[in-house]
Design an enzyme around this catalytic site. Structure first.
Site, PDB file in Angstrom:
ATOM      1  N   SER A  43       0.795  -1.224   0.000  1.00 46.59           N
ATOM      2  CA  SER A  43       0.000   0.000   0.000  1.00 46.59           C
ATOM      3  C   SER A  43       0.825   1.271   0.000  1.00 46.59           C
ATOM      4  O   SER A  43       0.351   2.317  -0.458  1.00 46.59           O
ATOM      5  CB  SER A  43      -0.931   0.006   1.214  1.00 46.59           C
ATOM      6  OG  SER A  43      -0.202  -0.211   2.421  1.00 46.59           O
ATOM      7  N   HIS A 271      -0.972   6.024   6.312  1.00 45.83           N
ATOM      8  CA  HIS A 271      -0.371   5.766   5.002  1.00 45.83           C
ATOM      9  C   HIS A 271       0.083   7.088   4.394  1.00 45.83           C
ATOM     10  O   HIS A 271      -0.422   8.156   4.758  1.00 45.83           O
ATOM     11  CB  HIS A 271      -1.373   5.088   4.054  1.00 45.83           C
ATOM     12  CG  HIS A 271      -1.491   3.614   4.261  1.00 45.83           C
ATOM     13  ND1 HIS A 271      -2.127   3.071   5.355  1.00 45.83           N
ATOM     14  CD2 HIS A 271      -1.037   2.561   3.536  1.00 45.83           C
ATOM     15  CE1 HIS A 271      -2.060   1.749   5.284  1.00 45.83           C
ATOM     16  NE2 HIS A 271      -1.402   1.415   4.180  1.00 45.83           N
TER      17      HIS A 271
END
Length: 291
Positions: A43, A271
């Site tokens: 990711s 993230h």
């Protein structure tokens, strides 16, 4: 016939000269083939949580067209084949991660000349287990002490040494075997937490003050394992440690490269944001001498 052939060559020569004078000559680089570039990884490479989503990817991968591979391809003119996928582990290089999602290694071939990736953070659920366990412990302790370190000790680091490191090394060697002529760049992970607790950070990243350096040490351990695996397989390690200092999830919008667990802007927390992905592209291009 001879006179006609001579006239034809003279006309062609005159046209070429005229085009050159007018600046219409085709530049040499335009005749070159674009660099065959394959982006692999998890990711942090897919930029999961950053919009817009890549319509060619499975929704389960949450791949963004603003991820660092797309930035690199746009800046270099490389022919990108992006198979990054959120949640990917090293096992997903050789096996299908989701139904309809091919093993990532399938994207590689003898013609591949550049490969980039981040991998290892999801093996043994290192990232998610660390954040969840330490955030839970932090909330229960009211943000005081180091309850996560007390409870888990060297468990996470031990898993990285005994499981993640050999898995990453094996994955990088498999990449080399599938694309023997490619330059392979594996990126470290940008800092999620600062080196020490900071005022106000607990509201965004509920890690107890004493566990902040503990979480940071786990990430240091993971990046060191990735660096070691890269060195032993002939890959280039892109070190993000110095550059991402001061851009962790505790920083304000516009400064941070990684979004916090709470009150962030990404739809996938903890993230990289678009700014972080662009910085990752810059650092990768610098390490490889691209652009």
């Amino acid at each position: 016939m001879a006179i006609h052939a001579v006239r034809t060559r003279l006309v062609a020569s005159a046209l070429a000269s005229g085009a050159a004078v007018l600046g219409l000559a085709v530049p040499a680089q335009a005749t070159e083939q674009p660099l065959p570039y394959v982006a692999l990884g998890d990711s942090y490479s897919a930029a999961s949580g950053v919009l817009p989503l890549d319509p060619s990817a499975s929704l389960l991968c949450a791949r963004s067209t603003a991820n660092y591979p797309h930035v690199i391809a746009e800046r270099t003119g490389a022919a990108l084949k992006d198979v990054t996928c959120g949640g990917a582990q090293t096992k997903d290089f050789a096996g299908s991660q989701y139904p309809g999602v091919a093993p990532q290694l399938d994207a590689l071939g003898a013609d591949t000349r550049l490969v980039t990736l981040t991998i290892g953070g999801n093996d043994n659920s290192t990232f998610i287990n660390t954040i969840l366990a330490c955030a839970t412990a932090g909330v229960l302790s009211g943000g005081q002490g180091s309850p996560c370190k007390t409870q888990y000790g060297d468990k996470f680091s031990g898993d990285i040494d005994s499981k993640t490191y050999p898995a990453v090394k094996g994955a990088l060697q498999a990449v080399k075997n599938k694309a023997p002529k490619a330059r392979v760049a594996v990126l470290g992970y940008p800092w999620i937490m600062p080196a020490t607790a900071r005022s106000g950070c607990f509201l965004k990243m509920p890690i107890a003050s004493g566990d902040v350096p503990y979480v940071r040490d786990i990430q240091t351990h993971l990046n060191s394992a990735v660096r070691r695996a890269a060195s032993e397989t002939g890959a280039t390690y892109v070190d993000l440690a110095a550059a991402s200092e001061g851009h962790d999830a505790c920083q304000p919008i516009g400064t941070r490269w990684v979004e916090p667990a709470l009150f962030g802007t990404n739809f996938v927390p903890v993230h990289p944001n678009a700014r972080g992905e662009a910085a990752m592209a810059d650092l990768t291009m610098g390490a490889l001498g691209l652009g």
